[in-house]
Design a protein around this motif. Structure first.
Motif, PDB file in Angstrom:
ATOM      1  N   ARG A 201      -0.976 -11.603   3.999  1.00  0.00           N
ATOM      2  CA  ARG A 201      -1.232 -10.731   5.149  1.00  0.00           C
ATOM      3  C   ARG A 201      -0.052  -9.798   5.398  1.00  0.00           C
ATOM      4  NH1 ARG A 201      -2.977 -13.152  11.061  1.00  0.00           N
ATOM      5  NH2 ARG A 201      -3.665 -11.201  12.013  1.00  0.00           N
ATOM      6  N   MET A 202       1.170 -10.348   5.308  1.00  0.00           N
ATOM      7  CA  MET A 202       2.356  -9.529   5.537  1.00  0.00           C
ATOM      8  C   MET A 202       2.574  -8.520   4.404  1.00  0.00           C
ATOM      9  SD  MET A 202       3.710 -10.002   8.411  1.00  0.00           S
ATOM     10  CE  MET A 202       3.353 -11.096   9.780  1.00  0.00           C
ATOM     11  N   ARG A 203       2.238  -8.907   3.206  1.00  0.00           N
ATOM     12  CA  ARG A 203       2.352  -7.953   2.094  1.00  0.00           C
ATOM     13  C   ARG A 203       1.430  -6.753   2.334  1.00  0.00           C
ATOM     14  NH1 ARG A 203       4.774  -9.166  -2.566  1.00  0.00           N
ATOM     15  NH2 ARG A 203       3.327  -7.883  -3.751  1.00  0.00           N
ATOM     16  N   GLU A 204       0.255  -7.001   2.909  1.00  0.00           N
ATOM     17  CA  GLU A 204      -0.681  -5.926   3.213  1.00  0.00           C
ATOM     18  C   GLU A 204      -0.139  -5.028   4.336  1.00  0.00           C
ATOM     19  OE1 GLU A 204      -4.028  -3.475   3.159  1.00  0.00           O
ATOM     20  OE2 GLU A 204      -3.295  -4.934   1.682  1.00  0.00           O
ATOM     21  N   ILE A 205       0.429  -5.643   5.380  1.00  0.00           N
ATOM     22  CA  ILE A 205       0.954  -4.863   6.506  1.00  0.00           C
ATOM     23  C   ILE A 205       2.082  -3.931   6.056  1.00  0.00           C
ATOM     24  CG2 ILE A 205       2.334  -5.073   8.630  1.00  0.00           C
ATOM     25  CD1 ILE A 205       0.636  -7.509   9.359  1.00  0.00           C
ATOM     26  N   PHE A 206       2.945  -4.423   5.154  1.00  0.00           N
ATOM     27  CA  PHE A 206       4.120  -3.642   4.765  1.00  0.00           C
ATOM     28  C   PHE A 206       3.966  -2.983   3.385  1.00  0.00           C
ATOM     29  CE2 PHE A 206       6.160  -6.902   7.618  1.00  0.00           C
ATOM     30  CZ  PHE A 206       6.404  -6.012   8.655  1.00  0.00           C
ATOM     31  N   LYS A 207       2.728  -2.845   2.926  1.00  0.00           N
ATOM     32  CA  LYS A 207       2.509  -2.297   1.576  1.00  0.00           C
ATOM     33  C   LYS A 207       3.007  -0.859   1.441  1.00  0.00           C
ATOM     34  CE  LYS A 207      -2.232  -0.747   2.558  1.00  0.00           C
ATOM     35  NZ  LYS A 207      -3.662  -0.888   2.197  1.00  0.00           N
ATOM     36  N   ASP A 208       3.058  -0.115   2.537  1.00  0.00           N
ATOM     37  CA  ASP A 208       3.518   1.274   2.486  1.00  0.00           C
ATOM     38  C   ASP A 208       5.001   1.413   2.843  1.00  0.00           C
ATOM     39  OD1 ASP A 208       0.950   2.207   1.788  1.00  0.00           O
ATOM     40  OD2 ASP A 208       0.338   2.219   3.893  1.00  0.00           O
ATOM     41  N   ARG A 209       5.716   0.276   2.910  1.00  0.00           N
ATOM     42  CA  ARG A 209       7.142   0.312   3.244  1.00  0.00           C
ATOM     43  C   ARG A 209       7.908  -0.370   2.111  1.00  0.00           C
ATOM     44  NH1 ARG A 209       7.873  -0.232   9.750  1.00  0.00           N
ATOM     45  NH2 ARG A 209       9.779   0.838   9.166  1.00  0.00           N
ATOM     46  N   PRO A 210       8.271   0.375   1.067  1.00  0.00           N
ATOM     47  CA  PRO A 210       8.948  -0.241  -0.083  1.00  0.00           C
ATOM     48  C   PRO A 210      10.299  -0.851   0.254  1.00  0.00           C
ATOM     49  CG  PRO A 210       8.980   2.167  -0.232  1.00  0.00           C
ATOM     50  CD  PRO A 210       8.051   1.817   0.885  1.00  0.00           C
ATOM     51  N   GLN A 211      10.870  -0.487   1.395  1.00  0.00           N
ATOM     52  CA  GLN A 211      12.165  -1.058   1.769  1.00  0.00           C
ATOM     53  C   GLN A 211      12.024  -2.447   2.391  1.00  0.00           C
ATOM     54  OE1 GLN A 211      10.395   1.203   3.435  1.00  0.00           O
ATOM     55  NE2 GLN A 211      11.374   1.822   5.347  1.00  0.00           N
ATOM     56  N   VAL A 212      10.787  -2.911   2.579  1.00  0.00           N
ATOM     57  CA  VAL A 212      10.538  -4.259   3.120  1.00  0.00           C
ATOM     58  C   VAL A 212       9.993  -5.143   1.995  1.00  0.00           C
ATOM     59  CG1 VAL A 212       9.291  -5.624   4.828  1.00  0.00           C
ATOM     60  CG2 VAL A 212      10.058  -3.308   5.406  1.00  0.00           C
ATOM     61  N   ILE A 213      10.711  -6.211   1.661  1.00  0.00           N
ATOM     62  CA  ILE A 213      10.340  -7.072   0.532  1.00  0.00           C
ATOM     63  C   ILE A 213       9.746  -8.382   1.047  1.00  0.00           C
ATOM     64  CG2 ILE A 213      11.217  -8.451  -1.397  1.00  0.00           C
ATOM     65  CD1 ILE A 213      13.063  -5.328  -0.409  1.00  0.00           C
ATOM     66  N   VAL A 214       8.525  -8.677   0.606  1.00  0.00           N
ATOM     67  CA  VAL A 214       7.838  -9.928   0.926  1.00  0.00           C
ATOM     68  C   VAL A 214       7.616 -10.666  -0.391  1.00  0.00           C
ATOM     69  CG1 VAL A 214       5.739 -10.967   1.880  1.00  0.00           C
ATOM     70  CG2 VAL A 214       6.689  -8.891   2.927  1.00  0.00           C
ATOM     71  N   PRO A 215       7.993 -11.960  -0.498  1.00  0.00           N
ATOM     72  CA  PRO A 215       7.842 -12.681  -1.769  1.00  0.00           C
ATOM     73  C   PRO A 215       6.395 -12.707  -2.264  1.00  0.00           C
ATOM     74  CG  PRO A 215       9.178 -13.937  -0.216  1.00  0.00           C
ATOM     75  CD  PRO A 215       8.592 -12.795   0.550  1.00  0.00           C
ATOM     76  N   THR A 216       6.258 -12.925  -3.584  1.00  0.00           N
ATOM     77  CA  THR A 216       4.953 -13.040  -4.229  1.00  0.00           C
ATOM     78  C   THR A 216       4.690 -14.507  -4.564  1.00  0.00           C
ATOM     79  OG1 THR A 216       5.238 -10.853  -5.221  1.00  0.00           O
ATOM     80  CG2 THR A 216       3.531 -12.267  -6.150  1.00  0.00           C
ATOM     81  N   VAL A 217       3.524 -15.008  -4.210  1.00  0.00           N
ATOM     82  CA  VAL A 217       3.181 -16.410  -4.452  1.00  0.00           C
ATOM     83  C   VAL A 217       2.872 -16.629  -5.938  1.00  0.00           C
ATOM     84  CG1 VAL A 217       1.465 -18.220  -3.959  1.00  0.00           C
ATOM     85  CG2 VAL A 217       2.320 -16.772  -2.116  1.00  0.00           C
ATOM     86  N   VAL A 218       3.250 -17.805  -6.448  1.00  0.00           N
ATOM     87  CA  VAL A 218       2.874 -18.243  -7.796  1.00  0.00           C
ATOM     88  C   VAL A 218       1.790 -19.311  -7.622  1.00  0.00           C
ATOM     89  CG1 VAL A 218       3.692 -19.179 -10.000  1.00  0.00           C
ATOM     90  CG2 VAL A 218       5.243 -17.818  -8.560  1.00  0.00           C
ATOM     91  N   PRO A 219       0.515 -18.908  -7.550  1.00  0.00           N
ATOM     92  CA  PRO A 219      -0.545 -19.827  -7.112  1.00  0.00           C
ATOM     93  C   PRO A 219      -0.748 -21.043  -7.998  1.00  0.00           C
ATOM     94  CG  PRO A 219      -1.482 -17.776  -7.956  1.00  0.00           C
ATOM     95  CD  PRO A 219      -0.012 -17.565  -7.845  1.00  0.00           C
ATOM     96  N   GLU A 220      -0.557 -20.904  -9.313  1.00  0.00           N
ATOM     97  CA  GLU A 220      -0.840 -22.027 -10.209  1.00  0.00           C
ATOM     98  C   GLU A 220       0.132 -23.194 -10.036  1.00  0.00           C
ATOM     99  OE1 GLU A 220       1.581 -18.939 -12.595  1.00  0.00           O
ATOM    100  OE2 GLU A 220      -0.016 -18.970 -11.082  1.00  0.00           O
TER     101      GLU A 220
END
Length: 447
Positions: A201-220
């Protein structure tokens, strides 16, 4: 069971101390009573801080909650319990290995090329280890403490038992609601499916702000008690020397943090509710890394509407509008003394308007008393708290604002949170209004 008995004994000691104080009040002069009452608050606050540190887990979290609720409690509690924000020592890898075995089987480390047994971070419910997956990706592995779920159940029973007594002692309304919110927060923070959803959800909110980094999940590699995500490095916001060496502009990072929170609050009605220095990092180029998404909360429409009114009243220097916003948020109890609350609030806002702070990182005692409304509440605390109720969901907002106040004060001491939030709040509200107008109107029903 022994742990819960220790907790009950701790609370019984504190409550017994207040019972003895009440007895003295019945037999002694008022001046003597007031002096002893203040000393009793200090002693009991220190008792709780030491006891919660020994009990760890849920009680550390509860102590953090109580420190944020300081405006509703004697000042000594906020001062003693705020130190619990960082008073968490890690568990050994031998203890934590059980979580990995539960997730991956008898040989859990086969999924990793490297796995650091010493954690990079530890909190009240979980700790984080750095690792490298078999495919070579550097990751952060977040592990819930063993048996934390059953400890939460048992500890919450103790807290539900003691809170009605706290209500009787301090006159604090809706204490049961606060406990419900703490219980909900704990369940969210131990539900890694929920945290994975928050990350996306947070990655979607800040998708247009490259200066804000949200980690990426490793689902497996994720499990109900194990969360694996990209390892995001950065500089702690409290490490001023390294921030300078890396060429990071502290004031610019402070503005970015505040703007992100206003975007979450006013435009999306959701926010990251745990902005302590361990969860926010900076990178060269004035980038912001946001970690730990267990505490991400939605806001109700009344809270958002009230907050907007408070912001508008603050920007227009209209204390009456600020009080209307406070009332819209749900602070005034149905049978409370609205006139008293309005008088105290307007008096406090008038004082706050004249407070001049040139360095938010080193506020002196007089300024702190003005900011906390100490003089306005002096002698009227019980009458005021008897007319207040705690709005559903507001705990998260207050906790977040308290943490941001200290953090932003360190990063931008000349302006602080109040000085930065003002201009940015009006822009965030305008963006929110524009987004609402841009939404297509609902189709008319077929007749």
């Amino acid at each position: 069971m022994f742990r819960q008995l220790r907790a009950v004994l701790l609370f019984a000691t504190v409550l017994g101390s207040y019972a003895w104080q009440w007895t003295l009040w019945r037999t002694s002069g008022r001046r003597f009573f007031v002096q002893r009452w203040e000393r009793t608050h200090r002693q009991n606050a220190a008792r709780l801080a030491a006891g919660f540190t020994r009990l760890r887990g849920v009680f550390i979290k509860f102590g953090q909650v109580v420190s944020v609720l300081a405006p509703f409690l004697p000042q000594a509690y906020g001062e003693a319990l705020e130190k619990l924000q960082d008073a968490v020592s890690p568990r050994t890898f031998g203890e934590m290995r059980a979580r990995l075995v539960e997730a991956y089987g008898a040989d859990p480390l086969r999924h990793f090329r490297e796995f650091d047994e010493v954690p990079v971070a530890a909190a009240s419910l979980a700790q984080v280890h750095r690792a490298v997956t078999a495919s070579g990706q550097e990751v952060a592995v977040k592990l819930l403490y063993p048996n934390i779920e059953s400890l939460i159940e048992a500890d919450m029973r103790v807290l539900r038992w003691v809170m009605p007594v706290v209500h009787r002692v301090f006159g604090f309304r809706r204490s049961g609601s606060v406990i419900d919110q703490v219980d909900s927060m704990l369940r969210h923070e131990t539900d890694y499916t929920h945290e994975r959803s928050n990350l996306e959800r947070m990655r979607e909110i800040f998708k247009d702000r490259p200066q804000v980094i949200v980690p990426t999940v490793v689902p497996e590699l994720c499990h109900k008690a194990v969360l694996v995500m990209s390892f995001e490095s950065g500089v702690k916001l409290t490490d001023n020397d390294r921030l300078v060496r890396e060429g990071i502009d502290r004031s610019a990072v402070a503005e970015l943090i505040v703007d992100c929170y206003l975007q979450m609050l006013l435009e999306h009605r959701v926010f990251h509710a745990d902005p302590h220095p361990g969860n926010l990092l900076a990178r060269p180029g004035n980038q912001l890394v946001i970690l730990d998404y267990g505490a991400v909360e939605d806001l109700s429409e009344p809270l958002v509407a009230g907050l907007k009114k408070v912001f508008m009243g603050g920007l227009s220097r209209n204390p009456q509008m600020v009080f209307q916003g406070i009332e819209a948020m749900g602070f005034v109890a149905e049978d409370g003394d609205r006139a008293l609350l309005e008088a105290v609030s307007l008096e406090y806002l008038a004082v706050l308007r004249d407070v001049k702070i040139t360095n938010f990182s080193s506020i002196d005692r007089g300024q702190l008393q003005k900011l906390s409304g100490f003089n306005q509440l002096k002698g009227r605390l019980r009458s005021v708290t008897g007319s207040l109720q705690y709005p559903e969901g507001y705990f998260y907002v207050e906790r977040t604002v308290a943490l941001l106040f200290g953090l932003i004060g360190q990063l931008a001491p000349e302006r602080g949170l109040l000085g930065i939030a003002g201009p940015l709040a009006s822009k965030a509200m305008m963006r929110g209004f524009a987004a609402q107008k841009a939404q297509p109107a609902p189709e008319a029903p077929n007749v």
